[in-house]
Design an enzyme around this catalytic site. Sequence first.
Site, mmCIF file in Angstrom:
data_model
loop_
_atom_site.group_PDB
_atom_site.id
_atom_site.type_symbol
_atom_site.label_atom_id
_atom_site.label_comp_id
_atom_site.label_asym_id
_atom_site.label_seq_id
_atom_site.Cartn_x
_atom_site.Cartn_y
_atom_site.Cartn_z
ATOM 1 N N SER A 129 19.286 23.404 147.183
ATOM 2 C CA SER A 129 18.190 24.247 147.688
ATOM 3 C C SER A 129 17.489 25.016 146.563
ATOM 4 C CB SER A 129 18.711 25.208 148.754
ATOM 5 O OG SER A 129 19.840 25.915 148.294
ATOM 6 N N ASN A 139 23.581 24.039 141.690
ATOM 7 C CA ASN A 139 22.238 24.560 141.976
ATOM 8 C C ASN A 139 21.458 24.771 140.681
ATOM 9 O OD1 ASN A 139 23.513 24.753 144.498
ATOM 10 N ND2 ASN A 139 22.290 26.504 145.106
ATOM 11 N N LYS A 151 32.571 28.174 148.238
ATOM 12 C CA LYS A 151 31.176 27.680 148.261
ATOM 13 C C LYS A 151 30.523 27.894 146.902
ATOM 14 C CE LYS A 151 27.787 25.756 150.481
ATOM 15 N NZ LYS A 151 26.663 26.277 151.198
ATOM 16 N N GLY A 163 13.689 28.144 158.566
ATOM 17 C CA GLY A 163 13.509 27.183 157.475
ATOM 18 C C GLY A 163 14.506 26.052 157.619
ATOM 19 N N GLY A 167 17.910 27.577 159.191
ATOM 20 C CA GLY A 167 17.602 28.287 160.444
ATOM 21 C C GLY A 167 17.020 27.323 161.468
HETATM 22 N N1 LIG Z 1 18.786 24.059 152.506
HETATM 23 C C1 LIG Z 1 20.086 23.795 152.499
HETATM 24 O O1 LIG Z 1 20.479 22.626 152.630
HETATM 25 C C2 LIG Z 1 21.089 24.888 152.362
HETATM 26 C C3 LIG Z 1 20.723 26.209 152.191
HETATM 27 N N2 LIG Z 1 21.701 27.175 152.124
HETATM 28 C C4 LIG Z 1 21.369 28.580 151.975
HETATM 29 O O2 LIG Z 1 20.728 29.014 153.180
HETATM 30 C C5 LIG Z 1 19.796 30.062 152.910
HETATM 31 C C6 LIG Z 1 18.445 29.661 153.482
HETATM 32 O O3 LIG Z 1 18.017 28.506 152.773
HETATM 33 P P1 LIG Z 1 16.938 27.491 153.355
HETATM 34 O O4 LIG Z 1 17.080 27.353 154.818
HETATM 35 O O5 LIG Z 1 17.019 26.286 152.497
HETATM 36 O O6 LIG Z 1 15.596 28.295 153.017
HETATM 37 P P2 LIG Z 1 14.118 28.028 153.533
HETATM 38 O O7 LIG Z 1 13.207 28.582 152.486
HETATM 39 O O8 LIG Z 1 13.944 26.620 153.970
HETATM 40 O O9 LIG Z 1 14.043 28.937 154.834
HETATM 41 C C7 LIG Z 1 13.867 30.318 154.834
HETATM 42 C C8 LIG Z 1 12.863 30.634 155.914
HETATM 43 O O10 LIG Z 1 12.742 32.051 156.033
HETATM 44 C C9 LIG Z 1 11.377 32.332 156.283
HETATM 45 N N3 LIG Z 1 11.068 33.717 155.930
HETATM 46 C C10 LIG Z 1 11.179 34.342 154.755
HETATM 47 N N4 LIG Z 1 10.796 35.625 154.841
HETATM 48 C C11 LIG Z 1 10.425 35.812 156.130
HETATM 49 C C12 LIG Z 1 9.915 36.917 156.854
HETATM 50 N N5 LIG Z 1 9.692 38.100 156.279
HETATM 51 N N6 LIG Z 1 9.629 36.749 158.164
HETATM 52 C C13 LIG Z 1 9.813 35.570 158.757
HETATM 53 N N7 LIG Z 1 10.298 34.486 158.129
HETATM 54 C C14 LIG Z 1 10.594 34.610 156.830
HETATM 55 C C15 LIG Z 1 10.628 31.361 155.391
HETATM 56 O O11 LIG Z 1 9.309 31.253 155.860
HETATM 57 P P3 LIG Z 1 8.203 30.365 155.107
HETATM 58 O O12 LIG Z 1 8.346 29.005 155.714
HETATM 59 O O13 LIG Z 1 6.935 31.043 155.407
HETATM 60 O O14 LIG Z 1 8.568 30.392 153.650
HETATM 61 C C16 LIG Z 1 11.447 30.096 155.571
HETATM 62 O O15 LIG Z 1 10.991 29.306 156.631
HETATM 63 C C17 LIG Z 1 19.807 30.246 151.405
HETATM 64 O O16 LIG Z 1 20.665 31.303 151.070
HETATM 65 C C18 LIG Z 1 20.362 28.913 150.872
HETATM 66 O O17 LIG Z 1 20.993 29.050 149.619
HETATM 67 C C19 LIG Z 1 23.017 26.881 152.288
HETATM 68 C C20 LIG Z 1 23.418 25.600 152.458
HETATM 69 C C21 LIG Z 1 22.501 24.496 152.451
HETATM 70 C C1 LIG Z 2 26.381 22.754 148.943
HETATM 71 C C2 LIG Z 2 24.941 22.600 149.435
HETATM 72 C C3 LIG Z 2 24.329 21.379 148.829
HETATM 73 C C4 LIG Z 2 25.034 22.225 150.887
HETATM 74 O O1 LIG Z 2 25.619 23.074 151.667
HETATM 75 C C5 LIG Z 2 24.150 23.867 149.210
HETATM 76 O O2 LIG Z 2 24.715 24.914 149.413
HETATM 77 C C6 LIG Z 2 22.757 23.968 148.698
HETATM 78 O O3 LIG Z 2 21.944 23.051 148.751
HETATM 79 O O4 LIG Z 2 22.406 25.071 148.211
#
Ligand SMILES: NC(=O)C1=CN([C@@H]2O[C@H](COP(=O)(O)OP(=O)(O)OC[C@H]3O[C@@H](n4cnc5c(N)ncnc54)[C@H](OP(=O)(O)O)[C@@H]3O)[C@@H](O)[C@H]2O)C=CC1
Ligand SMILES: CC(C)(CO)C(=O)C(=O)O
Length: 307
Positions: free
Chosen positions: A260, A198, A190, A15, A18
């Site tokens: 997010s 959030n 964090k 996502g 990742g």
């Molecule tokens: N986005 C951001 O800027 C930030 C996010 N975070 C943290 O990072 C973490 C991830 O967030 P984020 O990347 O935004 O989330 P996303 O929803 O963008 O990504 C998660 C991914 O995991 C996939 N997924 C879920 N379940 C499965 C499964 N069973 N098998 C395969 N793939 C799966 C989802 O697939 P599908 O596409 O089908 O839903 C999705 O693509 C969270 O804890 C968030 O709080 C931290 C800092 C910044």
């Molecule tokens: C602090 C921030 C904005 C970026 O790392 C985040 O953790 C989020 O979007 O959940």
Amino acid sequence: MSVKGIKKIAIVGTGAIGGYYGCKLAKAGVDVHFLARSDYQYIQSHGLKVASAKGQDISVDPVNVYNDSKDMPQCDLILITLKTTSNDQLNELLKPLLHEKSLLCSLQNGYGLEHYLSQVFPQASIIGGLCFICSQKVKPGIIDHQDFGSIRLADYNAGAERLSDVAELFTQAEVPTQTSDSLTKARWEKLVWNVPFNGLSVVLNAKTDAMLNKDSTRALIKEIMLEVIQVARVHAADIDNDFADKLIELTDGMAAYYPSMKVDYDLKRPMELKDIYQATLNAAYEKGIAMPKTEMLLELLTFMDHS
Ligand SMILES: NC(=O)C1=CN([C@@H]2O[C@H](COP(=O)(O)OP(=O)(O)OC[C@H]3O[C@@H](n4cnc5c(N)ncnc54)[C@H](OP(=O)(O)O)[C@@H]3O)[C@@H](O)[C@H]2O)C=CC1
Ligand SMILES: CC(C)(CO)C(=O)C(=O)O
């Protein structure tokens, strides 16, 4: 490219984060294997792209992408990048990826994640990672990178040497990377950001800049931050109250942003309430500390949650 024993890397959850960090590593020549779900076929046919507002576009094609972790190779480093709302699937998803020396690293937001991993995988070596990045998966296989991108890593039970190997790997992939002596402190720092921003962005339907530009919400953000800092301190995370002002100033300088959790809410996905809010409140209750504003915020979010 590889660093010491870290040759194969799994990205569990392709996502926003990742996809971003996986693309950085793959572009640097690391052997990366991506577990995807809804956009598995798209990524297989068209590759993965990071479209960056910071001039860091990346394109990876072909991609080692899978829709079932049983088809993936065992990996030396497993980066957990699902939403924590899917963490109950980790046992099933990670088992095929593990060998004796695999290193687990959750890059998720929340509290107690490494403790949870150590209970599910008692033999595993674990480190923690906090990412400071603003990104979102906007379309199948397309990651919109809006700002920042650094990572802070800290050890849970893997040892300093393995921690520094992982830091070296990210650094070679041009990810600004720091290590911290205290995972507990890094996680609490964090949370000082995530707990106010959030949830309030969901309840107020507002971006970071709108919340900070009004005196009343700016003050509320600081008050919630101070509640989190108070609990952090009794959990051995030595954070000064000044840290709240520093984070607010840092956010003033950030592009206007929906955190997010707001993205999840708008897309009618479950929000990470358990690992960001309930875990924080439990840590407060455990020490007899009240967090009235955080508690109320969680009540509002629970009412609004789609799960
Ligand atoms: N986005 C951001 O800027 C930030 C996010 N975070 C943290 O990072 C973490 C991830 O967030 P984020 O990347 O935004 O989330 P996303 O929803 O963008 O990504 C998660 C991914 O995991 C996939 N997924 C879920 N379940 C499965 C499964 N069973 N098998 C395969 N793939 C799966 C989802 O697939 P599908 O596409 O089908 O839903 C999705 O693509 C969270 O804890 C968030 O709080 C931290 C800092 C910044
Ligand atoms: C602090 C921030 C904005 C970026 O790392 C985040 O953790 C989020 O979007 O959940």
